[in-house]
Each structure stands twice: as structure tokens, then as C-alpha cells.
Design an enzyme around this catalytic site. Structure first.
Site, PDB file in Angstrom:
ATOM      1  N   THR A 117      22.610  44.654  57.485  1.00  0.00           N
ATOM      2  CA  THR A 117      22.773  45.750  56.531  1.00  0.00           C
ATOM      3  C   THR A 117      23.206  47.060  57.185  1.00  0.00           C
ATOM      4  O   THR A 117      22.890  47.321  58.357  1.00  0.00           O
ATOM      5  CB  THR A 117      21.431  45.989  55.794  1.00  0.00           C
ATOM      6  OG1 THR A 117      21.481  47.222  55.098  1.00  0.00           O
ATOM      7  CG2 THR A 117      20.266  46.061  56.757  1.00  0.00           C
ATOM      8  N   TYR A 141      12.802  48.797  56.497  1.00  0.00           N
ATOM      9  CA  TYR A 141      13.775  47.759  56.129  1.00  0.00           C
ATOM     10  C   TYR A 141      14.888  47.687  57.187  1.00  0.00           C
ATOM     11  O   TYR A 141      15.173  46.614  57.738  1.00  0.00           O
ATOM     12  CB  TYR A 141      14.356  48.053  54.744  1.00  0.00           C
ATOM     13  CG  TYR A 141      15.538  47.187  54.403  1.00  0.00           C
ATOM     14  CD1 TYR A 141      15.423  45.804  54.389  1.00  0.00           C
ATOM     15  CD2 TYR A 141      16.782  47.759  54.101  1.00  0.00           C
ATOM     16  CE1 TYR A 141      16.513  45.006  54.090  1.00  0.00           C
ATOM     17  CE2 TYR A 141      17.867  46.965  53.799  1.00  0.00           C
ATOM     18  CZ  TYR A 141      17.740  45.591  53.797  1.00  0.00           C
ATOM     19  OH  TYR A 141      18.823  44.805  53.510  1.00  0.00           O
TER      20      TYR A 141
END
Ligand code: UDP
Length: 327
Positions: A117, A141
Site C-alpha cells: 500500500t 496499518y
């Protein structure tokens, strides 16, 4: 036909990848605990209901289906939630990936495609990000995903696991044939929330922050169509199976849009006003995240087909209006 294990194949991106894999001649075997995924999104191969925290379940799936590769999507992926409960993100994302990679080593699976990501980059003053930009995650995250990238690199070196890592930017849109789309419970992502508000299925949208150092003060993101992303995974897999070596690729469009611009595009596509209010910042959000996908285009031959903002919102709008849908 070759079989591919797709962790998270019942989720938003994973299910679109399964459809693309089937179209390219593979049998996608979905491995998913259905915590956030949907059994009805698994239509192109078998569903193994299993959890990456349970090594025995992974071993059993690899032994039964003997995949030539693993596509690893399954993860917790909400930035705000990861700030409130970092332990869960480190345990599930990193622990799950470690179980998976160790199971791959034991079973002799030597090809892994990893879903990573742009959140691994952190806040980078609006520069155009590339694969070589230093990663400085600012959330649990992003940190957990960077840890998985590093783990895969180490496993690759020690155990000859060939790997492709995709760092995606903001995934949007839906299957143009209307078979799949985005559905999270609860929904937190901008475009589906906005379209639910437009459809009158929720009260309205809150714009998170208007004081960012961006042209209109709202966050800028690089949106990419989920089917373009799915196609990239097929190309990455084919690269590995052809023995063409490891790679890291950013997937975006090189063009960022602010939250206000997304709202304006929605107004044009749907021909309806977006009910919204201006609010404060959401914890963990970077001001701007935009990448260059030149490497994916030149090395993989990736050509995004549907990643214009209007196309993505149009496909998501068709999905949001599907019969029987209730937010
Ligand atoms: N956003 C917003 N209101 C919402 C949800 C998101 O203003 O209700 C903003 C968010 O701050 C970010 C952008 O929209 O700048 C995209 O957020 P999303 O959650 O869709 O994806 P993320 O960037 O977190 O992966």
C-alpha cells in the site's frame, strides 16, 4: 489449468482479482475467514473458509489445492482503526503473513504476489512517489504492511521465494459487468460513502479536514480502478511464472484528486448533489499520496483502462444502485 491460492479472495480487491485470474486461465482458490469478505463474491473457484492465524488451515489448503502461486490480499486495512488498535494490526497482518510464508516454504510454493500500500510511504510533502521513495509509515496499518514487505524480501532471499509486491494507491470503482463491487461493513471509504449519501442511504458525508497543505485544503489521493488493479496482479503472476524475477511496483495514475474534486466529479456523474459537511482531520491521514506507475507500465506492460475519475465513480454508482442494496 494452474491453481492460485488467493488469500482475501472474498474481499473487494481479491474478488476482482479472482475474476481476472479465471479470465486469464487460472483456477483461483479463495482462502478467506469471511470476517470482512463475502461468500457471494466467490464465483470463479472454490472457497476455503480459513484463517491465516491458524497455520494448520493454511497447510491443509496448500496440500489440497497445490497452487503454483499465492496472491496475498487478506489483511486489516483501515488506517483510522489501526491508530486506535495497533496491536490488532501488527498481530493479524504481520502474524498472518508470517504463517502464510512459512507454510509456503514448507509446501514448496515459490511464487508470492503481495498486496501492499501507499500507506507505507507516510506523509511525503506531496512529491510524486515511486518505488524508490523511502518508506516512512505514520500509521500501524502502513507499518504492518511495510513489515510484511521486509519479511517477504527476507523469505525470498533465504528460501528462493520469487515475489512481486504491489503498492496500491486508492482503489475505487466496481466490476463493469456489475458482478462485484465495494461493500464493507461498516463502510469507511470516500467514494462508496459519498454515493450512499447521494442515494439517500445515509445522512451525508463529512469531509475530513480542510486545512491540509493542498490546493483546496482537502486531502489529495491517486485513485485507481479495481479492475485495472486486478489486471496488474495477473501480469505480476505471469511475470513470476515466466521466471522473470522479483519486482516492486506502484499502481496509481500519477494524477491526484482532492476530496472536493471527487465530490464535484460525483455531482457530474450522478447529476445529483452530494450532501456533505466540512469536518476536522481524521487521524493518520497524509495530506497527499500520488504515485508514478511508470515502472509497472514499462516492465509489466500494465495499461490502466478504466481509471479516469468519472469512470470509477460511474462504475461505483452503478454498483451502489444495484437491486436490493441497502446501506
Ligand atoms: N474521506 C473523507 N470523508 C470520509 C471518508 C474519507 O473526507 O467519510 C477522505 C479521507 O480523509 C482521505 C480520502 O477521503 O483523504 C480517501 O479516504 P479513504 O478512506 O477512501 O481511503 P484511504 O486514503 O484512507 O486509503
Amino acid at each position: 489449468m494452474d491453481t492460485v491460492l488467493v488469500t482475501g479472495g472474498a474481499g473487494y480487491i481479491g474478488s476482482h482479482a479472482c475474476k481476472a485470474l479465471a479470465r486469464a486461465g487460472f483456477i483461483p482458490v479463495t482462502f478467506d475467514n469471511l470476517a470482512t469478505g463475502w461468500a457471494e463474491a466467490v464465483n470463479w473457484g472454490p472457497l476455503v473458509r480459513g484463517d491465516l492465524m491458524d497455520r494448520g488451515q493454511i497447510d491443509a489448503a496448500l496440500a489440497e489445492h497445490r497452487p503454483v502461486a499465492v496472491l496475498h490480499f487478506a489483511a486489516l486495512s483501515l488506517v483510522g482503526q489501526s491508530m486506535r488498535d495497533p496491536g490488532r494490526y501488527w498481530r493479524v497482518n504481520v502474524g498472518g503473513a508470517q504463517n502464510l510464508l512459512e507454510a509456503c516454504v514448507a509446501a514448496g510454493v515459490r511464487n508470492v504476489v503481495l498486496s501492499s500500500t501507499c500507506a507505507t510511504y507516510g506523509d511525503q510533502d506531496g512529491v510524486l512517489l515511486t518505488e524508490d521513495t523511502p518508506q516512512r509509515p505514520i500509521t500501524a496499518y502502513g507499518g504492518s504492511k511495510l513489515a510484511i514487505e521486509l519479511m517477504l524480501r527476507d523469505f525470498g532471499a533465504a528460501h528462493a521465494i520469487n515475489h512481486v509486491i504491489f503498492r496500491y494507491f486508492n482503489v475505487a470503482g466496481a466490476d463493469p459487468e456489475g458482478e462485484l463491487g465495494e461493500q464493507h461493513t461498516p463502510e469507511t471509504h470516500l467514494i462508496p460513502l459519498m454515493l450512499e449519501a447521494v442515494a439517500g442511504k445515509r445522512a451525508g458525508l463529512t469531509v475530513f479536514g480542510t486545512d491540509y497543505p493542498t490546493p483546496d485544503g482537502t486531502c489529495v489521493r491517486d485513485y485507481v480502478h479495481v479492475t485495472d488493479l486486478a489486471d496488474a496482479h495477473v501480469l505480476g503472476l505471469q511475470r513470476l511464472l515466466a521466471g522473470q524475477g522479483n519486482g516492486v511496483f506502484c499502481l496509481g495514475t500519477g494524477r491526484g484528486f482532492s476530496v472536493r474534486e471527487v465530490i464535484e466529479a460525483s455531482r457530474i456523474v450522478t447529476n445529483r448533489e452530494v450532501p456533505f459537511v466540512l469536518g476536522g482531520r481524521r487521524e493518520g491521514d497524509a495530506a497527499a499520496l500520488v504515485c508514478s506507475s511508470t515502472r509497472a507500465e514499462t516492465v509489466l506492460g500494465w495499461e490502466p483502462q478504466r481509471s479516469s475519475l468519472r469512470q470509477m465513480i460511474g462504475d461505483a454508482w452503478a454498483w451502489a444502485q444495484r437491486p436490493g442494496f441497502t446501506a
